[in-house]
Design an enzyme around this catalytic site. Structure first.
Site, PDB file in Angstrom:
ATOM      1  N   ARG A  86     -15.348  15.118  14.838  1.00  0.00           N
ATOM      2  CA  ARG A  86     -16.495  15.718  14.268  1.00  0.00           C
ATOM      3  C   ARG A  86     -17.676  15.637  15.147  1.00  0.00           C
ATOM      4  NH1 ARG A  86     -14.527  12.416   8.907  1.00  0.00           N
ATOM      5  NH2 ARG A  86     -13.401  14.190   8.094  1.00  0.00           N
TER       6      ARG A  86
ATOM      7  N   ASN B  87     -18.445  20.955   5.537  1.00  0.00           N
ATOM      8  CA  ASN B  87     -19.594  20.146   5.521  1.00  0.00           C
ATOM      9  C   ASN B  87     -20.198  19.759   4.046  1.00  0.00           C
ATOM     10  OD1 ASN B  87     -20.255  20.440   8.174  1.00  0.00           O
ATOM     11  ND2 ASN B  87     -21.854  21.769   7.839  1.00  0.00           N
TER      12      ASN B  87
ATOM     13  N   ARG C 243     -39.247  41.200  26.497  1.00  0.00           N
ATOM     14  CA  ARG C 243     -39.357  42.344  25.510  1.00  0.00           C
ATOM     15  C   ARG C 243     -40.667  42.472  25.061  1.00  0.00           C
ATOM     16  NH1 ARG C 243     -36.991  47.064  23.644  1.00  0.00           N
ATOM     17  NH2 ARG C 243     -37.023  47.183  21.344  1.00  0.00           N
TER      18      ARG C 243
ATOM     19  N   GLY D 129      -5.991  20.907   2.743  1.00  0.00           N
ATOM     20  CA  GLY D 129      -7.077  21.108   3.743  1.00  0.00           C
ATOM     21  C   GLY D 129      -7.895  19.829   3.689  1.00  0.00           C
TER      22      GLY D 129
ATOM     23  N   SER E  47      -4.748  25.065  15.925  1.00  0.00           N
ATOM     24  CA  SER E  47      -5.467  25.686  17.314  1.00  0.00           C
ATOM     25  C   SER E  47      -4.477  25.152  18.669  1.00  0.00           C
ATOM     26  CB  SER E  47      -6.668  25.024  17.561  1.00  0.00           C
ATOM     27  OG  SER E  47      -7.745  25.115  16.708  1.00  0.00           O
TER      28      SER E  47
ATOM     29  N   THR F 148      -3.755  19.810   8.885  1.00  0.00           N
ATOM     30  CA  THR F 148      -3.949  20.844   7.490  1.00  0.00           C
ATOM     31  C   THR F 148      -2.804  21.728   7.136  1.00  0.00           C
ATOM     32  OG1 THR F 148      -6.324  21.154   8.336  1.00  0.00           O
ATOM     33  CG2 THR F 148      -5.273  22.793   6.951  1.00  0.00           C
ATOM     34  N   GLU F 149      -2.536  21.439   6.042  1.00  0.00           N
ATOM     35  CA  GLU F 149      -1.250  22.321   5.442  1.00  0.00           C
ATOM     36  C   GLU F 149      -1.697  23.201   4.336  1.00  0.00           C
ATOM     37  OE1 GLU F 149       1.576  18.509   5.363  1.00  0.00           O
ATOM     38  OE2 GLU F 149       1.257  19.516   3.557  1.00  0.00           O
TER      39      GLU F 149
ATOM     40  N   GLU G 286     -12.741  20.244  10.900  1.00  0.00           N
ATOM     41  CA  GLU G 286     -12.739  18.739  10.982  1.00  0.00           C
ATOM     42  C   GLU G 286     -13.504  18.282   9.688  1.00  0.00           C
ATOM     43  OE1 GLU G 286     -11.196  17.961  13.407  1.00  0.00           O
ATOM     44  OE2 GLU G 286     -11.926  18.591  15.303  1.00  0.00           O
TER      45      GLU G 286
END
Length: 388
Positions: free
Chosen positions: A243, A367, A268, A130, A157, A125-126, A364
């Site tokens: 993916r 969507n 609860r 993207g 990452s 990615t740049e 990745e």
């Protein structure tokens, strides 16, 4: 048609679960709160084989299938989706190095990555490319026995804390599109590489995300992966598995959230009875489980298709990634809602799962891009029939 896991897959799952519960789960909240990149734990995962899950055994990996990988990754992600997601990115980069590198790279670099001794970052990615990765601008210019890299990558990452970078750069002329892109493995401490600040993110806080700038970085031509012009193909082949990996990380987070929601409904009480006694909440839990199982089956089917070399594997991977990341985010969001105000505070992990899983709908390939891939393929003659 047998949907049962094999004995080996059950053993992989138990080993991954035991590791995750011991080495990851007790520390995940601290890693998130203090932005700790748990390098030593990731290297411990490498000792288990989890840094080269589908890298061939000849290059130091486990040589497992993508279906086996999904079984393992789901357990890691149930403990910490953020750290598990980095491990899957490293696995993708390691597989690309092992699969497309020459003999020297396969012998000298791939085994160190597969063991976790060297960690990797995937650089596609740049700032201006993207989703439109085919128009990336980072340039690799041939100069004798080397290439000279100039350009920048964003949202990388592990950047600044890893040892090897898998970089996509343009070796063709401007405007050459996907056919002008080549792939390189680049030592992360090479002269001319500059790292930006660690980004402040909504989630994924246990892994650093930085911009990388390449300024006249000299890379030996021997470090090219595949031939010139094959980089985009290599990137896309890596992303098919990537993916599924990210979709599986969503499944792991959703499974953990579902179990916590179920337990909380028994514990609860409101208006004189446990939450489990309210039909409206029972229906909510039923829908959460249904969507999670549907996501898991789609991911495992896509993994099987990828393992088999199916001609529509890319289509299956895109559909699985889109559905699973959307559905599993909603499972976590509903689990938070079932916890009421407690779900919103950090004493409970639900808000962390929601924050970590949100980005899976973006990376990745967003969507929206997954829908584009699916729609374009389905409009081709015979494809809708072929996936029936």
């Amino acid at each position: 048609m047998n949907f049962d896991l094999t004995e080996d897959q059950l053993a992989f799952r138990e080993a991954a679960r035991a590791f995750a519960e011991k080495a990851m789960a007790p520390h995940a909240a601290k890693w998130d709160a203090e932005h700790v990149f748990p390098v030593e734990v990731i290297r411990e995962a490498g000792e288990m084989g989890f840094c080269g899950i589908y890298t061939p055994e000849a290059q130091g990996g486990m040589g497992l299938s993508r279906l086996d990988t999904s079984v393992i990754v789901e357990e890691l992600a149930a403990a910490c989706p953020s750290t598990a997601a980095y491990i899957t990115i490293h696995n993708m980069a390691t597989w690309m190095v092992a699969q497309f590198g020459n003999a020297d790279i396969q012998q000298q670099i791939a085994p160190k990555m597969a063991s976790g001794e060297w960690l990797g970052s995937y650089c596609l990615t740049e700032p201006g490319a993207g989703s439109d990765a085919g128009n990336l601008r980072t340039k690799a210019t041939r100069d004798g026995d080397s290439y000279v890299l100039n350009g920048s990558k964003v949202f990388i990452s592990g950047a600044g804390a890893t040892q090897m970078l898998v970089v996509m750069a343009r070796t063709g002329e401007p405007g050459s599109g996907p056919k002008g892109i080549s792939a390189f493995v680049v030592p992360a401490d090479s002269d001319g590489i500059h790292y930006g600040k660690a980004e402040e993110k909504m989630g994924w806080n246990s892994q650093p995300t930085r911009q990388i700038t390449f300024e006249n970085v000299r890379v030996p031509a021997n470090n090219r992966l595949g031939e010139e012009g094959q980089g985009f193909m290599i990137a896309m082949k890596g992303l098919d598995g990537g993916r599924l990996n990210i979709a599986t990380c969503s499944m792991g987070g959703a499974q953990a959230a579902l179990l916590r929601a179920r337990n909380y409904m028994h514990e609860r009480e409101q208006f004189g009875q446990a939450l489990a006694g309210f039909q409206a909440l029972q229906f909510k839990l039923a829908d959460m489980a249904t969507n999670l199982v549907a996501a898991r089956q789609m991911v495992r089917l896509a993994a099987y298709r990828l393992d088999q070399g199916d001609t529509e594997a890319t289509l299956h991977c895109a559909m699985a990634k889109r559905f699973a990341t959307d559905a599993c985010f909603e499972v976590c969001n509903e689990a938070l809602q079932l916890h009421g105000g407690y779900g919103y505070i950090r004493e409970y992990p639900l808000e962390r799962y929601v924050r970590d899983l949100r980005v899976h709908q973006i990376l990745e390939g967003t969507n929206e891009i997954m829908r584009l891939i699916v729609a374009r393929r389905l409009l081709e003659p015979g494809v809708a029939e072929a996936i029936q």
